[in-house]
Write a protein that holds these residues in place. Sequence first.
Motif: not given
Lengths: 412, 412
Positions: B21-26, B56-64, B84-95
């Motif tokens: 799934y994609v979870l996108r916020v605008d 399930d595995v979550l890849f990245d998140a959103w801006k706070r 089960k997992y959260v994969v952090v591709h990049h530490m920048e706070p928008d993710h």
Amino acid sequence: MSRRRDELVMYHVAKVTEDLYVLRVDDRYTKYFEALWEIPEGITYNAYLLKTDEGDVLFDAWKRQFSSHLMEALERVTSPDRLKYVVVHHMEPDHTGSLEDVLRWAPNAKVLGHPLAGRMMNAYPKAKERFKPVKDGEVLEVGGKKLRFVHTPWLHWPETMMTWLEEEGVLLTCDAFGGYGIPLSLFDDQCVKLEEMIREMRKYVVTVIGHYREWIDRNIAKLEKLGIKPNVVAPAHGLIWRKNVDRVFQVYKDVGKSKPKENKVLLVYASMYGTVEKVARGVECELVREGMEVAVYGFNDTSRPYISEILTDASDAEVVVFATPTYEVEAFPFLKFVAQELCWKVGNGKKAVLISSYGWSSAAIEDLKKTLENCGYKSVAEVKYNAIGPTAITDEAVAEIAKKVVDAIKSS
Amino acid sequence: MSRRRDELVMYHVAKVTEDLYVLRVDDRYTKYFEALWEIPEGITYNAYLLKTDEGDVLFDAWKRQFSSHLMEALERVTSPDRLKYVVVHHMEPDHTGSLEDVLRWAPNAKVLGHPLAGRMMNAYPKAKERFKPVKDGEVLEVGGKKLRFVHTPWLHWPETMMTWLEEEGVLLTCDAFGGYGIPLSLFDDQCVKLEEMIREMRKYVVTVIGHYREWIDRNIAKLEKLGIKPNVVAPAHGLIWRKNVDRVFQVYKDVGKSKPKENKVLLVYASMYGTVEKVARGVECELVREGMEVAVYGFNDTSRPYISEILTDASDAEVVVFATPTYEVEAFPFLKFVAQELCWKVGNGKKAVLISSYGWSSAAIEDLKKTLENCGYKSVAEVKYNAIGPTAITDEAVAEIAKKVVDAIKSS
């Protein structure tokens, strides 16, 4: 005073003295003065008309887009055959743009100006043709009125001059003593928010003349030496000063030296995700607690402060605090730009505090430090802290940084 | 696809493949990405959720600021005990801004990322505690799905990585292949203004990753060497690419080299009173007549162009033309800034044309020339002309300058 508002342009014609009129137009179209300085408050162009028994003299004109309005205003106070001279204090197009229209209308009017002005008139063939240079200190008598021309180089170009109307007690100063904004009234003793207007004057001089600020003192000394003590200071932008003449002279001298106001701090920061902002606000809080006056400007995800306002507050700050994230192993680009502009327009050995947050490389401060020290700022404190994200730095750590900054400022 | 719009925030949850799934916020609140890049068009943050039989595995998140919405979106596709997992591709706070909320909600989820990411997690104590570094090339099997982690340094930080989901044919690329803007649809084969979206991708990569552009080719070569041929490129900003995968790879490689598009010219000018603008428009006219594609940006009394757009057009320009007034015996400050940014983000030996108008000193070009030549631009024409005011330069003189510029470009 009479006002006209046509096609959304408002202009004003009023007496300054019995024989001297001001013609002011309010420009709320220009957003960036010199294509640079943010002026949502607008600006005015003030021309002056002196009436004498031997004919009339116009001092300066308006920006070209208001030419048609200038002609209408002129018609109310003089006529083509009466207009004998047009004095050009300064060749910049905000004062000369309408020149050709004036000269077309008044076919016998001569043009007077600094000798260098004659070499800048290629845009104005009529003016060039009818141009007569005036010497520094030269006095022209017209209908019993003495016009003394004083060359005032670098306020704001090399060809800039003023006219002293001794009989009127009025000094026509062109850019000098001018301010941004569209004042509610023409004079400083009417409906005037004085401190706002003083700030507009400071903003104007810092941004437009700041680079040549050492010429302010020299030119004021020159006026004093010539015994010129005006009752009225009539610039080409903003308010006409007649109540606060001493004050504006003092303000001008102070800006010329970027004279610091005790305990005034300029705090400029950039924050991509709030980390630097958290620290900047902590520092601001501590400075305020210590009774300091703090002017704060932050670049962040929703805000881009005006460079013109930053420079205005830099001019009379005692201390400049920069707080920057590390951006590609350097300082934040706009902060580098601000530091360069500070050197260019303000300079003058103020104290500097440099704060940076970093993720994996802590080189951001060096950049800013080098720029600022090269133009005489003295770094009194440097703080680096490792943090990505505002929650990576505790309130206690912020308080510690703030205390360190305040201590360094107070003890330096 | 399902959409939600709460409190003026719109987000989307949709399937990319049967199990992803994609979870996108605008985000239409951020005006300056990185507090720098003007994005009136907004930006999206895309997280992804992979469902497997073992969790399930979550890849990245959103801006706070969108944390609450992310939690709501997550609830629709997984549950605290399933995550089960959260994969952090990049530490920048928008993710990563919402990371702690996710981990609070899912108390057993582990965090996976590049070893360097672990050192950037001070803002996220829960993430730090549950962090497990993954090696370059490491494969994690979860419920029959293989997750291959590929370190992709400097796209856009040193800790950045991608995940290759071989079974899904999906490459999760984080910042790479991301674009600005809020696309009408989630995928590039729906209601897509393709060229606009490609430009948004170029704008993103030039501004955000431009300084590290040499890493684009290296990382793409690395992916190719690993035999990774995605059917779907799923970045953390903007569109998900599945129809134009080859094209976006090519665009990315081109931007990495700042590859010039034949006959494309970037023309940047500043004009205080219209003199430079008259010349700039004359040059533009001649370039257009010659069939060239001209991107024009002018700083003047009413307009301040976006640096982000200038850089985007600089990236694929063959020639960069600067036209500057002389400002205090130097080039116009914002043009100096643009030249510096061009070096920083674009570089790569393009042709440069330098034009300046001057009143009494003609030194403005030297500035820009030095900056640009220091980073590999080749000056092919330099033009100085004396003029204050647009009428000081004739149409014929403008045409001559324009011809000189075009000839120099064509013959170089």
